[in-house]
Design an enzyme around this catalytic site. Sequence first.
Site, PDB file in Angstrom:
ATOM      1  CE1 TYR A 160     -60.205  45.598 -33.271  1.00 35.64           C
ATOM      2  CE2 TYR A 160     -58.226  44.469 -33.631  1.00 35.64           C
ATOM      3  CZ  TYR A 160     -59.274  45.387 -33.876  1.00 35.64           C
ATOM      4  OH  TYR A 160     -58.851  46.225 -34.903  1.00 35.64           O
ATOM      5  CE  LYS A 164     -61.309  44.511 -36.432  1.00 32.98           C
ATOM      6  NZ  LYS A 164     -62.406  45.468 -37.209  1.00 32.98           N
TER       7      LYS A 164
HETATM    8  P1  NAP Z   1     -61.394  54.586 -33.745  1.00 33.73           P
HETATM    9  O1  NAP Z   1     -60.512  55.822 -34.157  1.00 33.73           O
HETATM   10  O2  NAP Z   1     -61.519  54.387 -32.445  1.00 33.73           O
HETATM   11  O3  NAP Z   1     -62.916  54.924 -34.477  1.00 33.73           O
HETATM   12  C1  NAP Z   1     -63.668  53.902 -34.368  1.00 33.73           C
HETATM   13  C2  NAP Z   1     -65.271  54.492 -34.703  1.00 33.73           C
HETATM   14  O4  NAP Z   1     -66.215  53.423 -34.478  1.00 33.73           O
HETATM   15  C3  NAP Z   1     -65.453  55.707 -33.526  1.00 33.73           C
HETATM   16  O5  NAP Z   1     -66.023  56.564 -34.169  1.00 33.73           O
HETATM   17  C4  NAP Z   1     -66.735  55.034 -32.607  1.00 33.73           C
HETATM   18  O6  NAP Z   1     -67.688  55.972 -32.022  1.00 33.73           O
HETATM   19  C5  NAP Z   1     -67.283  54.165 -33.629  1.00 33.73           C
HETATM   20  N1  NAP Z   1     -68.167  53.022 -33.014  1.00 33.73           N
HETATM   21  C6  NAP Z   1     -67.672  52.216 -32.058  1.00 33.73           C
HETATM   22  N2  NAP Z   1     -68.672  51.450 -31.523  1.00 33.73           N
HETATM   23  C7  NAP Z   1     -69.752  51.868 -32.414  1.00 33.73           C
HETATM   24  C8  NAP Z   1     -71.229  51.375 -32.542  1.00 33.73           C
HETATM   25  N3  NAP Z   1     -71.746  50.435 -31.724  1.00 33.73           N
HETATM   26  N4  NAP Z   1     -71.901  51.727 -33.419  1.00 33.73           N
HETATM   27  C9  NAP Z   1     -71.647  52.737 -34.286  1.00 33.73           C
HETATM   28  N5  NAP Z   1     -70.271  53.379 -34.374  1.00 33.73           N
HETATM   29  C10 NAP Z   1     -69.222  52.838 -33.446  1.00 33.73           C
HETATM   30  O7  NAP Z   1     -60.870  53.231 -34.536  1.00 33.73           O
HETATM   31  P2  NAP Z   1     -60.048  53.238 -36.172  1.00 33.73           P
HETATM   32  O8  NAP Z   1     -58.598  53.113 -35.681  1.00 33.73           O
HETATM   33  O9  NAP Z   1     -60.339  54.204 -36.851  1.00 33.73           O
HETATM   34  O10 NAP Z   1     -60.378  51.899 -36.475  1.00 33.73           O
HETATM   35  C11 NAP Z   1     -61.487  51.472 -37.450  1.00 33.73           C
HETATM   36  C12 NAP Z   1     -61.812  50.231 -37.997  1.00 33.73           C
HETATM   37  O11 NAP Z   1     -60.468  49.715 -38.375  1.00 33.73           O
HETATM   38  C13 NAP Z   1     -62.166  49.363 -36.820  1.00 33.73           C
HETATM   39  O12 NAP Z   1     -63.102  48.543 -37.097  1.00 33.73           O
HETATM   40  C14 NAP Z   1     -60.893  48.870 -36.220  1.00 33.73           C
HETATM   41  O13 NAP Z   1     -60.857  47.557 -35.733  1.00 33.73           O
HETATM   42  C15 NAP Z   1     -60.062  48.521 -37.678  1.00 33.73           C
HETATM   43  N6  NAP Z   1     -58.576  48.625 -37.433  1.00 33.73           N
HETATM   44  C16 NAP Z   1     -57.948  49.439 -36.959  1.00 33.73           C
HETATM   45  C17 NAP Z   1     -56.435  49.524 -36.916  1.00 33.73           C
HETATM   46  C18 NAP Z   1     -55.515  50.541 -36.206  1.00 33.73           C
HETATM   47  O14 NAP Z   1     -54.397  50.431 -36.091  1.00 33.73           O
HETATM   48  N7  NAP Z   1     -56.164  51.809 -36.049  1.00 33.73           N
HETATM   49  C19 NAP Z   1     -55.851  48.372 -37.205  1.00 33.73           C
HETATM   50  C20 NAP Z   1     -56.632  47.319 -37.817  1.00 33.73           C
HETATM   51  C21 NAP Z   1     -57.810  47.443 -37.999  1.00 33.73           C
HETATM   52  P3  NAP Z   1     -67.263  56.739 -30.838  1.00 33.73           P
HETATM   53  O15 NAP Z   1     -66.451  57.897 -31.336  1.00 33.73           O
HETATM   54  O16 NAP Z   1     -68.684  57.003 -30.510  1.00 33.73           O
HETATM   55  O17 NAP Z   1     -66.723  55.743 -29.766  1.00 33.73           O
END
Ligand code: NAP
Length: 259
Positions: A160, A164
Amino acid sequence: MSVDNPVPNSPSRVAVVTGAGRGIGAAIARRLAEDGFAVALIDLDEAGATASADAITAAGGKAVGLAADISDADEVERVVATVADKLGPPTVLVNNAGITRDNLLFKMSESDWDSVMGVHLRGAFLMSRAVQKHMTDQGWGRIVSLSSTSALGNRGQANYSTAKAGLQGFTKTLAAELGKFGITANAIAPGFIATDMTAATAERLGMGFDDFKAAAAKEIPVRRVGEPEDIAHTVSFLVSDGAGFVSGQVIYVAGGPKA
Ligand code: NAP
């Protein structure tokens, strides 16, 4: 053009948000709809994408939910063509979809590595390549990719962190290549944001989510964890007309200066 646009010859106001079925992506889609964009919500999970799009429509916005795996080139071409057909040419892309497959290096499988690279790096590449054709035609575009404070290194996240950090180089290169077409590219690097992704990390560590958030908040200068709306607000700024001189940047949205 199928989107109502009050100013003749101005670019279409159509945004695509990947991984918009829940979490940060759903909040970004809601905010861009409030900002006046017609929004395509793309997710692996069609029911999630459709439910989030329906909520936007019920609140008076314009949105469609579409299922696609953004790591699959054919699906990406198909879904971007569908967006252009249903809403008009997309001029905003938010590369938000993401997954984690955390493990210490000695336990990390090839599939843990490949699947994370596939969604974050290959997915952002395929989506950006498919959408830039519409942006260059319109002479205006905004690409925002979700990086992370993990880009600076994070135990248990060799895959990851690498993805990133890679998105930051990808962003700077898109900024250099696409600027002359009126397109900016920027990255947002969130710290701890309360979503299903961080809830899953708490579960993996055997902690309750509330305890996990409270422990994280103690280490964050503003003394709280982030919410999806914190990221949506930053996206709203980066895709605005007024942010046209901001490109190739990484904005850390983490409640303080470092992870
Ligand atoms: P999340 O709640 O896990 O949501 C991620 C979404 O991406 C889910 O709806 C998932 O679909 C979808 N997804 C995964 N693989 C996919 C694919 N191949 N094609 C289309 N959609 C796909 O994550 P989040 O926390 O909202 O994170 C969003 C972004 O922010 C990510 O890039 C993450 O790495 C980044 N981020 C998050 C945090 C944090 O603390 N949460 C911190 C830094 C960066 P499904 O529902 O079907 O699995």
